[in-house]
Design a protein around this motif. Structure first.
Motif, short mmCIF file in Angstrom:
data_model
loop_
_atom_site.label_atom_id
_atom_site.label_comp_id
_atom_site.label_asym_id
_atom_site.label_seq_id
_atom_site.Cartn_x
_atom_site.Cartn_y
_atom_site.Cartn_z
N ALA A 9 0.88 -1.17 0.00
CA ALA A 9 0.00 0.00 0.00
C ALA A 9 0.91 1.22 0.00
CB ALA A 9 -0.89 0.00 1.23
N LEU A 10 0.70 2.11 -0.96
CA LEU A 10 1.55 3.29 -1.12
C LEU A 10 0.70 4.55 -1.14
CD1 LEU A 10 4.40 4.49 -1.78
CD2 LEU A 10 3.79 4.22 -4.18
N PRO A 11 0.87 5.41 -0.12
CA PRO A 11 0.12 6.67 -0.12
C PRO A 11 0.80 7.71 -1.01
CG PRO A 11 1.48 6.57 1.82
CD PRO A 11 1.68 5.26 1.09
N PHE A 12 0.02 8.68 -1.44
CA PHE A 12 0.55 9.85 -2.14
C PHE A 12 0.17 11.06 -1.31
CE2 PHE A 12 0.71 6.73 -5.40
CZ PHE A 12 1.81 7.09 -6.16
N VAL A 13 1.16 11.91 -1.03
CA VAL A 13 0.96 13.08 -0.19
C VAL A 13 1.05 14.34 -1.04
CG1 VAL A 13 1.81 11.93 1.89
CG2 VAL A 13 3.42 13.14 0.41
N MET A 35 -7.22 -2.70 1.59
CA MET A 35 -7.82 -2.07 2.78
C MET A 35 -6.88 -1.01 3.36
SD MET A 35 -9.94 -5.16 4.68
CE MET A 35 -8.48 -5.86 5.38
N ARG A 36 -5.60 -1.30 3.38
CA ARG A 36 -4.63 -0.33 3.91
C ARG A 36 -4.55 0.91 3.01
NH1 ARG A 36 -2.73 2.19 8.00
NH2 ARG A 36 -0.55 2.68 7.90
N ALA A 37 -4.53 0.70 1.69
CA ALA A 37 -4.47 1.83 0.76
C ALA A 37 -5.71 2.71 0.90
CB ALA A 37 -4.33 1.33 -0.68
N GLU A 38 -6.87 2.10 1.06
CA GLU A 38 -8.10 2.88 1.23
C GLU A 38 -8.03 3.72 2.50
OE1 GLU A 38 -12.92 2.33 0.99
OE2 GLU A 38 -11.72 0.61 1.58
N GLY A 48 -4.16 10.50 -1.99
CA GLY A 48 -4.72 9.22 -2.39
C GLY A 48 -3.73 8.12 -2.07
N ALA A 49 -3.99 6.92 -2.59
CA ALA A 49 -3.11 5.78 -2.35
C ALA A 49 -3.38 4.70 -3.38
CB ALA A 49 -3.32 5.23 -0.94
N VAL A 50 -2.41 3.81 -3.53
CA VAL A 50 -2.57 2.67 -4.42
C VAL A 50 -2.20 1.39 -3.68
CG1 VAL A 50 -2.14 3.95 -6.54
CG2 VAL A 50 -0.23 2.85 -5.38
N ALA A 51 -2.78 0.30 -4.12
CA ALA A 51 -2.39 -1.04 -3.69
C ALA A 51 -1.81 -1.71 -4.93
CB ALA A 51 -3.59 -1.81 -3.16
N PHE A 52 -0.63 -2.30 -4.78
CA PHE A 52 -0.02 -2.99 -5.91
C PHE A 52 0.76 -4.20 -5.44
CE2 PHE A 52 3.30 -0.03 -4.61
CZ PHE A 52 4.49 -0.74 -4.78
N GLY A 73 -8.47 7.93 -4.62
CA GLY A 73 -8.18 9.35 -4.57
C GLY A 73 -7.36 9.85 -5.74
N ASP A 74 -6.61 10.91 -5.49
CA ASP A 74 -5.83 11.60 -6.51
C ASP A 74 -4.41 11.05 -6.55
OD1 ASP A 74 -4.92 13.41 -8.37
OD2 ASP A 74 -4.74 15.07 -6.96
N VAL A 75 -4.15 10.17 -7.50
CA VAL A 75 -2.82 9.59 -7.68
C VAL A 75 -2.38 9.82 -9.12
CG1 VAL A 75 -3.16 7.85 -5.88
CG2 VAL A 75 -3.71 7.29 -8.23
N PRO A 76 -1.08 9.84 -9.38
CA PRO A 76 -0.61 10.04 -10.75
C PRO A 76 -1.12 8.96 -11.69
CG PRO A 76 1.20 10.22 -9.18
CD PRO A 76 0.01 9.71 -8.42
N ASP A 77 -1.35 9.33 -12.95
CA ASP A 77 -1.78 8.35 -13.95
C ASP A 77 -0.64 7.40 -14.30
OD1 ASP A 77 -4.40 9.29 -14.19
OD2 ASP A 77 -3.80 10.80 -15.63
N ASP A 78 0.59 7.92 -14.33
CA ASP A 78 1.76 7.11 -14.69
C ASP A 78 2.38 6.53 -13.42
OD1 ASP A 78 3.96 5.88 -15.76
OD2 ASP A 78 5.00 7.75 -16.25
N LEU A 79 2.15 5.26 -13.19
CA LEU A 79 2.71 4.59 -12.02
C LEU A 79 3.83 3.65 -12.41
CD1 LEU A 79 -0.68 3.83 -10.24
CD2 LEU A 79 0.95 5.65 -9.68
#
Length: 82
Positions: A9-13, A35-38, A48-52, A73-79
């Protein structure tokens, strides 16, 4: 050594340049990472955050590309840098 899969789970600040990756959290399963990313996406100061997941051989350091499980949430399109 056998191939292993890590779930993250990786948050974006919020940053001066928009959003930046925060501190990643390793999780036990894909569901736990989602669940953690949410939860991370809802924290104050987080955009926002992503799970990968990533699979590979830790002994050699050879890992495949990250596979997005879910984003919040608001995360970059290019991951691709994950």
């Amino acid at each position: 050594m056998a191939e292993v899969t890590y779930y993250v789970a990786l948050p974006f600040v919020f940053s001066d340049d928009g959003v930046a990756p925060g501190e990643a959290t390793e999780c036990f399963s894909a569901n736990a990472a989602v669940m953690r990313a949410e939860a991370l996406a809802r924290k104050p100061g987080h955009a926002g955050a992503v799970a990968f997941s990533r699979s590979g051989d830790p002994a050699t350091g050879d890992f495949g590309d990250a596979k997005l499980i879910r984003k919040f949430g608001d995360v970059p399109d290019d991951l691709s840098a994950l």
